[in-house]
Design an enzyme around this catalytic site. Sequence first.
Site, PDB file in Angstrom:
ATOM      1  N   LYS A 117     -36.750 -22.865  17.115  1.00  0.00           N
ATOM      2  CA  LYS A 117     -35.390 -23.163  16.359  1.00  0.00           C
ATOM      3  C   LYS A 117     -35.046 -24.269  17.404  1.00  0.00           C
ATOM      4  CE  LYS A 117     -31.137 -21.892  14.206  1.00  0.00           C
ATOM      5  NZ  LYS A 117     -30.232 -21.158  14.819  1.00  0.00           N
ATOM      6  N   HIS A 177     -24.591 -12.692  17.735  1.00  0.00           N
ATOM      7  CA  HIS A 177     -25.728 -12.018  17.046  1.00  0.00           C
ATOM      8  C   HIS A 177     -26.589 -11.742  18.316  1.00  0.00           C
ATOM      9  CE1 HIS A 177     -27.275 -16.152  18.006  1.00  0.00           C
ATOM     10  NE2 HIS A 177     -28.819 -15.641  17.852  1.00  0.00           N
ATOM     11  N   ASP A 233     -30.844 -11.440  18.797  1.00  0.00           N
ATOM     12  CA  ASP A 233     -32.316 -11.915  18.059  1.00  0.00           C
ATOM     13  C   ASP A 233     -33.059 -10.779  17.501  1.00  0.00           C
ATOM     14  OD1 ASP A 233     -31.374 -14.337  18.883  1.00  0.00           O
ATOM     15  OD2 ASP A 233     -32.750 -14.442  20.888  1.00  0.00           O
ATOM     16  N   HIS A 283     -25.124 -12.494  21.902  1.00  0.00           N
ATOM     17  CA  HIS A 283     -24.880 -13.909  22.406  1.00  0.00           C
ATOM     18  C   HIS A 283     -24.490 -14.934  21.197  1.00  0.00           C
ATOM     19  CE1 HIS A 283     -29.214 -13.694  21.251  1.00  0.00           C
ATOM     20  NE2 HIS A 283     -29.050 -15.136  20.871  1.00  0.00           N
TER      21      HIS A 283
HETATM   22  O1  AKG Z   1     -28.479 -22.420  22.093  1.00  0.00           O
HETATM   23  C1  AKG Z   1     -28.570 -21.468  22.523  1.00  0.00           C
HETATM   24  O2  AKG Z   1     -28.495 -21.628  23.645  1.00  0.00           O
HETATM   25  C2  AKG Z   1     -28.848 -20.221  22.009  1.00  0.00           C
HETATM   26  C3  AKG Z   1     -29.054 -20.410  20.314  1.00  0.00           C
HETATM   27  C4  AKG Z   1     -29.508 -19.091  19.822  1.00  0.00           C
HETATM   28  O3  AKG Z   1     -29.046 -18.062  20.090  1.00  0.00           O
HETATM   29  C5  AKG Z   1     -30.467 -19.036  18.577  1.00  0.00           C
HETATM   30  O4  AKG Z   1     -31.170 -19.916  18.331  1.00  0.00           O
HETATM   31  O5  AKG Z   1     -30.920 -17.625  18.184  1.00  0.00           O
HETATM   32 FE   FE2 Z   2     -29.998 -16.394  19.415  1.00  0.00          FE
END
Ligand code: AKG
Ligand code: FE2
Length: 364
Positions: A216, A235, A237, A294
């Site tokens: 992503k 959230h 992961d 995070h």
């Molecule tokens: O942008 C970030 O450093 C984290 C992004 C994130 O937590 C995610 O895509 O699940």
């Molecule tokens: Fe994330």
Amino acid sequence: MAAKITPPTPAPRVETLAASGLATIPSEFVRPESERHHLADALNKCTDGPEFPVVDLGEFSSEEGRRRCVEAARAAAEEWGVMHIVNHGVPEELIERVRAAGKGFFDLPVEEKEKYANDQSTGKIQGYGSKLANNASGRLEWEDYFFHLVFPPAKADLAVWPAVPADYIEATTLFAEELRRLATKMLCILSLGLGVDGGELEAALGGQDELLLQLKINYYPRCPQPELALGVEAHTDVSSLSFILHNGVPGLQVFNNGGAGRWVTAAVVPNSIIVHVGDALEILSNGRYHSVLHRGLVNREKVRISWAVFCEPPREKVVLRPLPELVGAGEAARFAPRTFAEHVERKLFKKVGPTTGAEAAAAN
Ligand SMILES: O=C(O)CCC(=O)C(=O)O
Ligand SMILES: [Fe+2]
């Protein structure tokens, strides 16, 4: 005469909103009051407290260094659920190609990017998208993204990958191969940290051939009111491990449970890759490793781009449950067995209540 059906107008991309020069953000992006007093412009947010650890994977190659490396990774995964890794073996030149390819895609005009738009309503989840307000808070996130499966190659649908810039496909494919190798190494180190055989965690995730890597690319435009918005809301992961790269602009915050519990802004560590422990690993480790909560802050001045690679177990083939060595003799299993699909379903649609502290926090 048949009634005319007007298709719903798609919500504008966050990039388009940001480029319109608006001084205040639309109300859908304003976070609830309870969340707001902690928010700030990511560039003004100095890191004045503890930082999450840096783990040197180079040490893993020597007999004596190996123990130190395992111990450092174990402590980071237990106390924080997140670490920077350095000397990870992914060539810096390849990482630069990946950054240039992702930035090159997002530098295209929005109309060009729309050709790759995903469509959640028909289950087409790969492609260019923005958050729909189907989350707990009903709020939107200050980002657009590109999401697609990158490994194994046989499951990757190159037709949905950006054809521009020209290096995108090759750079991303090579990067995915490197991260697949790195996932095996990290899972080995983290298995040793639990006191089990090096191959155990990977085997419990379905073995060498089953792990799926999903990329992503998060694109966070400049935001006129960063103290009211979030790029990505809090959230954990669902993955086993997630690897994060970014373009050198701060924004990632992790929640540190130690002491009073507080949000810590990730430092920008040169040549590091950030590794998150995700829910699947928290379950296998019976909660010893911590699935890190995070979120992403935004800022007024600089576009932030991050590349998150989620290492996911197969949806149905394996049942995730605490490793047998970690339960018994006074220690009960803290998680009920579930497939990855069941876990995701439970978490996203909250069919049953949250099952971990992190999930409970993420659901709020
Ligand atoms: O942008 C970030 O450093 C984290 C992004 C994130 O937590 C995610 O895509 O699940
Ligand atoms: Fe994330």
